[in-house]
Design a protein around this motif. Structure first.
Motif, short mmCIF file in Angstrom:
data_model
loop_
_atom_site.label_atom_id
_atom_site.label_comp_id
_atom_site.label_asym_id
_atom_site.label_seq_id
_atom_site.Cartn_x
_atom_site.Cartn_y
_atom_site.Cartn_z
N SER A 84 0.80 -1.22 0.00
CA SER A 84 0.00 0.00 0.00
C SER A 84 0.82 1.27 0.00
CB SER A 84 -0.95 0.02 1.21
OG SER A 84 -0.22 0.22 2.39
N GLY A 85 2.13 1.15 0.05
CA GLY A 85 2.97 2.33 0.10
C GLY A 85 2.98 3.15 -1.17
N GLY A 86 2.37 2.64 -2.23
CA GLY A 86 2.24 3.40 -3.46
C GLY A 86 3.51 3.47 -4.30
N VAL A 87 4.55 2.76 -3.89
CA VAL A 87 5.80 2.84 -4.64
C VAL A 87 6.28 1.49 -5.14
CG1 VAL A 87 6.60 4.98 -3.58
CG2 VAL A 87 7.06 2.81 -2.46
N GLY A 88 5.47 0.49 -5.05
CA GLY A 88 5.81 -0.82 -5.59
C GLY A 88 6.27 -1.82 -4.55
N VAL A 89 6.24 -3.07 -4.95
CA VAL A 89 6.59 -4.15 -4.02
C VAL A 89 8.07 -4.20 -3.69
CG1 VAL A 89 4.60 -5.60 -4.60
CG2 VAL A 89 6.74 -5.89 -5.84
N GLU A 90 8.89 -3.47 -4.43
CA GLU A 90 10.32 -3.43 -4.09
C GLU A 90 10.51 -2.91 -2.67
OE1 GLU A 90 9.07 -1.73 -6.80
OE2 GLU A 90 9.60 -3.18 -8.35
N ILE A 91 9.68 -1.96 -2.28
CA ILE A 91 9.75 -1.43 -0.91
C ILE A 91 9.32 -2.50 0.09
CG2 ILE A 91 8.84 0.32 0.68
CD1 ILE A 91 10.84 1.38 -1.42
N LYS A 92 8.31 -3.28 -0.26
CA LYS A 92 7.87 -4.37 0.61
C LYS A 92 9.03 -5.34 0.83
CE LYS A 92 4.01 -7.61 1.08
NZ LYS A 92 2.67 -7.93 0.56
N VAL A 93 9.73 -5.70 -0.24
CA VAL A 93 10.88 -6.59 -0.13
C VAL A 93 11.94 -5.98 0.77
CG1 VAL A 93 12.79 -7.64 -1.43
CG2 VAL A 93 10.45 -7.72 -2.34
N TRP A 94 12.23 -4.69 0.57
CA TRP A 94 13.25 -4.02 1.39
C TRP A 94 12.85 -4.04 2.87
CZ3 TRP A 94 13.98 -0.31 4.97
CH2 TRP A 94 15.30 0.08 5.21
N LEU A 95 11.58 -3.74 3.16
CA LEU A 95 11.13 -3.71 4.55
C LEU A 95 11.23 -5.09 5.19
CD1 LEU A 95 8.02 -1.39 4.11
CD2 LEU A 95 10.15 -0.81 5.31
N LEU A 96 10.87 -6.13 4.47
CA LEU A 96 10.96 -7.49 5.01
C LEU A 96 12.43 -7.86 5.26
CD1 LEU A 96 8.23 -9.24 2.87
CD2 LEU A 96 8.15 -8.83 5.34
N ARG A 97 13.30 -7.53 4.35
CA ARG A 97 14.73 -7.79 4.57
C ARG A 97 15.25 -6.99 5.76
NH1 ARG A 97 16.33 -7.97 -1.73
NH2 ARG A 97 16.05 -10.21 -1.95
N HIS A 98 14.85 -5.75 5.85
CA HIS A 98 15.28 -4.89 6.96
C HIS A 98 14.89 -5.49 8.30
CE1 HIS A 98 16.31 -1.19 9.01
NE2 HIS A 98 15.06 -1.01 9.43
N GLU A 99 13.74 -6.16 8.35
CA GLU A 99 13.26 -6.76 9.60
C GLU A 99 13.78 -8.19 9.82
OE1 GLU A 99 9.02 -6.49 9.81
OE2 GLU A 99 9.05 -4.30 9.80
N GLY A 100 14.59 -8.68 8.90
CA GLY A 100 15.15 -10.01 9.07
C GLY A 100 14.27 -11.12 8.54
#
Length: 106
Positions: A84-100
């Protein structure tokens, strides 16, 4: 948010009042209950709330404050799903990686 992005905090203790239907608020509460580094599927939440997974996906997509309400922790049964961030699933991937949670993406 600075603490989140520097890796010293992965959840927030804020007074939230999400506007929307009772179902949308229930989906937001379900997302808030997912611990950092873990995920659930739209289907998992749908089963718990006794609604179709598509409705859960739509409620996740309407999330007004991604990261604070961690919609990135909700995945499709066979892939990432949307973000829902409006900028694509690449951000979702980054956030999941950031959280381990990167192991879930392989």
């Amino acid at each position: 948010l600075a603490a989140y992005f520097d890796g010293s905090r992965f959840s927030f203790e804020l007074p939230l009042r999400v506007e929307g239907s009772a179902f949308q608020r229930a989906v937001c509460n379900a997302m808030l209950a997912i611990p950092p580094g873990e995920t659930r599927t739209y289907g998992d939440i749908a089963r718990d709330l006794e609604h179709p997974a598509q409705a859960v996906g739509q409620a996740c997509g309407a999330n007004p404050i991604p990261v604070i309400i961690p919609c990135h922790r909700v995945l499709a049964a066979n892939g990432l799903g949307g973000f829902s961030g409006g900028v694509g699933v690449e951000i979702k991937v980054w956030l999941l990686r950031h959280e381990g949670a990167a192991g879930l993406l392989i």
